[in-house]
Design a protein around this motif. Structure first.
Motif, short mmCIF file in Angstrom:
data_model
loop_
_atom_site.label_atom_id
_atom_site.label_comp_id
_atom_site.label_asym_id
_atom_site.label_seq_id
_atom_site.Cartn_x
_atom_site.Cartn_y
_atom_site.Cartn_z
N UNK B 94 0.83 -1.20 0.00
CA UNK B 94 0.00 0.00 0.00
C UNK B 94 0.86 1.25 0.00
N UNK B 95 0.32 2.30 -0.58
CA UNK B 95 0.95 3.61 -0.52
C UNK B 95 0.02 4.51 0.27
N UNK B 96 0.61 5.36 1.10
CA UNK B 96 -0.21 6.12 2.03
C UNK B 96 0.12 7.60 1.98
N UNK B 97 -0.93 8.40 1.89
CA UNK B 97 -0.79 9.84 2.12
C UNK B 97 -1.70 10.15 3.29
N UNK B 98 -1.09 10.59 4.39
CA UNK B 98 -1.87 10.82 5.61
C UNK B 98 -2.44 12.22 5.59
N UNK B 99 -3.52 12.38 6.30
CA UNK B 99 -4.15 13.69 6.37
C UNK B 99 -3.19 14.71 6.98
N UNK B 100 -3.01 15.81 6.29
CA UNK B 100 -2.19 16.94 6.75
C UNK B 100 -0.84 16.52 7.31
N UNK B 101 -0.25 15.50 6.72
CA UNK B 101 1.12 15.17 7.11
C UNK B 101 2.01 16.24 6.55
N UNK B 102 2.86 16.80 7.37
CA UNK B 102 3.89 17.61 6.76
C UNK B 102 5.11 16.73 6.61
N UNK B 103 6.03 17.20 5.81
CA UNK B 103 7.18 16.36 5.48
C UNK B 103 8.43 17.03 6.02
N UNK B 104 9.54 16.34 5.91
CA UNK B 104 10.80 16.93 6.37
C UNK B 104 11.07 18.21 5.57
N UNK B 105 11.02 19.35 6.25
CA UNK B 105 11.09 20.63 5.56
C UNK B 105 12.39 20.89 4.82
N UNK B 106 13.49 20.39 5.37
CA UNK B 106 14.78 20.84 4.86
C UNK B 106 15.34 19.96 3.74
N UNK B 107 14.50 19.07 3.19
CA UNK B 107 14.97 18.25 2.07
C UNK B 107 14.32 18.76 0.78
N UNK B 108 14.99 18.49 -0.34
CA UNK B 108 14.36 18.81 -1.62
C UNK B 108 13.42 17.66 -1.99
N UNK B 109 12.58 17.92 -2.97
CA UNK B 109 11.63 16.88 -3.39
C UNK B 109 12.39 15.61 -3.79
#
Lengths: 353, 351
Positions: B94-109
């Protein structure tokens, strides 16, 4: 293994790009080194240029001999005009003239403006030598004391303390705020739905935190080396081991705090509550030996004094492992206890499960 | 009232086994029952939407399917695995996108996608990372740091991360909440692209329009239960009333005559004074009602103003199933598009 290394690398990148954390972990201690080094660092490393106006009488020769026997004074002889010109130009701190036959002993002290703190130090040092040379006490005793003071500089004892402080800050404040932040923003939950295990995630964090601690140490020591002639005296492996154990103890405390704090605000206040008293009760900025008796036991239950003591023992005095093993055991104990608390209270989620 | 959420499969058996099957799911938080004996079936290759107001239990349902929360009762199978018993197998497929998860800010895409590829032990080569980022339409942003992205761009990064392990099914929890309409539409086409590439998508939403336009099938959820589940078109068609006719009147129209109009089910009347000024007729025969109303007004010589008809939407489905009006933030105007494009792939099968 690949995933652990990838996570570690990502952690390091993020640490290096986080300006706020960089400030607290690097710029803040570096600032302390610069300010304290500039104020105290040179003052204690006594190097006083003294000019003696020829001709010297018997008392003058005695003073000259006493001064030459210590490294604190650099003695130059010359004519009155030449020496006073040098004083004005700032290449002499003090110029002495010895009028008369020398018995009773008399001397004239020429000095620069009193606003220069170095001039004040130089004058009082010179006065002491003059007094000693005139009386019955041997000048040799004075010079012996001066030699010792010159060898261990202010920076020699100050730097290990600042290093310990920076390890504490990046461990306790850095790690606890980062982790609570990850939890509050759902990053931990996102990690949880990957097959990457919690143990690996924590291990990668510990690894990157330790690597950052080493980098931090190298930069701070390098700065003190370049600017204030700091030279660590002890065995490099022992120094490294001490830094490593210190870093582990404090990052474990940071983990524990992140576990027991419900949110970022609480974590920050817990972290400050722990680090702030330690900062001032650990003998980094002033010695605790003169502190009141009731304060002494407190310093014995705080982890930071043990790291400061161990680092000083190794870096400043060049002692070996045998002198600091108790400190290291205490720090490892702190690591173990804090880690148990951290694992016990670890939560993926800031919401209820 | 149709409560059986598995209606879709029981009527027409799918040739492939369902991607997700859940029976009798219950989740309680203290005395509050968040999810109440819920059944659902998600077919392979569809976009399945769970539509409901805030607090309906959508996220809890999704988290149980993802294996993030153990259900108190009930059984789940995701791609053939039980999340409670084989969490790692489920995590891999499964692939998951959680509600309003923020991601590690200091990395590039790129760095973030490569990191997650490593966490899944998936292919994290620069070519694949680039392909994943292109797939969510962020190609030119690949070296931008997460903290420099807009909300919609972050959501698309989160979706790229959900695709990093080539999952069989992707869970998206309110992927468009908080996005402006343009960003929402961009994200819809990204999600459709994922479905077209053969991956099953399960998403939650509280936007009627989103459920209507994007989803092949929709489960309408309220208070922990699924109250209806079908294609959006069939859900609307199944309503007794499929349209409303509204008009302002400047004279007297007898209520009895209005109620007797062809197809009229309910007549409401707003009358600030003693006269009926605005009428709303709920009908299952919009054309008949309209023709009748015009004739009636003509005969009575009462001019009609602001005459409108509105097709029923999922909002009316919710109203009819729960007896309550949709309480969420107002949705945008009902979509103008014809219903034919819905259920493009599975329209013939579900029913």
């Amino acid at each position: 293994m690949r995933s652990i290394w990838a996570m570690t690398r990502a952690n390091l990148k993020m640490s290096l790009r986080n300006r706020q954390a960089l400030f607290w972990n690097l710029a803040f201690p570096a600032l302390f080194i610069l300010i304290f080094g500039a104020v105290f660092g040179r003052g204690l490393k006594i190097d006083i240029n003294v000019g003696l106006i020829e001709p010297l009488n018997g008392y003058g020769e005695q003073v000259a001999a006493a001064m030459s026997s210590t490294s604190a004074f650099t003695v130059t002889r010359g004519s009155q005009e030449a020496e006073l010109a040098a004083l004005e130009a700032g290449t002499r701190s003090v110029v002495l003239a010895f009028p008369g036959p020398g018995d009773p002993p008399a001397a004239t002290i020429y000095s620069g403006p009193m606003t220069d703190p170095n001039s004040a130090v130089a004058q009082s040092a010179v006065r002491e030598v003059l007094l000693a040379a005139s009386g019955s006490a041997l000048p040799v005793t004075i010079s012996a004391e001066t030699v010792n003071a010159a060898q261990i500089s202010f920076m020699d004892t100050f730097l290990p303390g600042i290093l310990a402080m920076s390890l504490m800050n990046s461990g306790i404040i850095g790690l606890s705020t980062a982790f609570v932040n990850y939890r509050e923003r759902g990053i931990l939950r996102r990690i949880k739905v990957t097959p990457f295990p919690l143990t690996s995630f924590i291990f990668a964090r510990v690894l990157s935190q330790v690597l950052m601690a080493v980098l931090q140490s190298v930069i701070l020591v390098g700065m003190a080396w370049a600017l204030f002639d700091f030279r660590p005296r002890g065995n490099l492996t022992v120094i490294f081991l001490t830094i490593l154990i210190g870093a582990l103890a404090f990052l474990a405390i940071g983990f524990a705090i992140s576990g027991i704090s419900p949110n970022a605000e609480t974590a920050a206040s817990y972290a400050n509550l722990i680090t702030f008293p330690m900062l001032f009760l650990s003998g980094i900025f002033f010695s605790m030996s003169n502190a009141p008796a009731w304060l002494q036991p407190i310093t014995k239950v705080l982890p930071l004094p043990y790291l400061v003591e161990a680092l000083r023992s190794v870096m400043t005095y060049g002692h070996g492992l045998s002198a600091i093993w108790i400190d290291l055991v205490v720090l490892l104990g702190v690591f173990a206890v804090a880690m148990v608390i951290a694992v016990r209270f670890f939560r993926w989620d800031s919401r209820s499960a | 009232m149709a409560i059986d959420a598995a209606v879709g499969t029981s009527a027409t058996p799918s040739p492939k086994p369902p991607m997700i099957e859940a029976h009798g799911l219950v989740k309680r938080y203290g005395t509050h029952v968040a999810v109440d004996h819920l059944d659902l079936v998600v077919h392979d290759g569809e976009i399945f939407g769970i539509l409901g107001p805030n607090g309906a239990g959508k996220t809890t349902t999704l988290e149980m399917l993802e294996g993030l929360r153990p259900p108190d009762e009930g059984t789940i199978r995701v791609a053939g695995f039980d999340p409670a018993r084989s969490p790692n197998e489920v995590k891999r497929v499964v692939g998951v996108q959680l509600q309003s998860t923020s991601l590690f800010d200091y990395l590039t895409i790129s760095e973030l996608v490569a990191l997650f590829a490593a966490l899944y032990n998936a292919d994290g080569s620069p070519e694949r990372v680039t392909r994943l980022i292109d797939q969510v339409g962020l190609g030119e942003k690949r070296d931008a740091r997460i903290d420099q992205l807009s909300g919609g761009q972050r959501q698309r990064v989160a979706i790229a991360l959900a695709l990093v392990n080539d999952p069989k099914v992707v869970f998206l929890d309110e992927p468009t909440t908080g996005l402006d309409p343009a960003a929402r539409r961009t994200l819809w086409s990204t999600v459709q692209g994922i479905r077209d590439a053969g991956t099953t998508v399960v998403l939650t939403t509280h936007y009627m329009e989103e459920a209507d336009v994007l989803c092949d099938r929709v489960a309408v959820m309220d208070r922990g239960k699924i109250v209806a589940c079908d294609t959006p078109a069939r859900l609307v068609d199944a309503l007794a009333a499929d349209a409303t006719v509204r008009a302002r009147v400047t004279g007297d129209l007898p209520m009895d005559d209005l109620r007797a109009l062809p197809g009229a089910l309910r007549v409401e009347c707003i009358s600030p004074g003693d006269r009926c000024e605005e009428i709303t007729i709920t009908t299952d025969d919009a054309q008949g009602t309209l023709v009748g109303l015009l004739a009636l007004a003509d005969r009575a010589r009462v001019p009609l103003a602001g005459l409108t008809t509105r097709q029923a939407t999922l909002e009316d489905v919710f109203l009819s199933m729960t007896g309550r009006a949709w309480e969420d933030e107002p949705t945008e105007a009902a979509p103008e598009q014809p219903t034919g494009r819905r259920g493009r792939r599975r329209g013939g099968k579900v029913g």
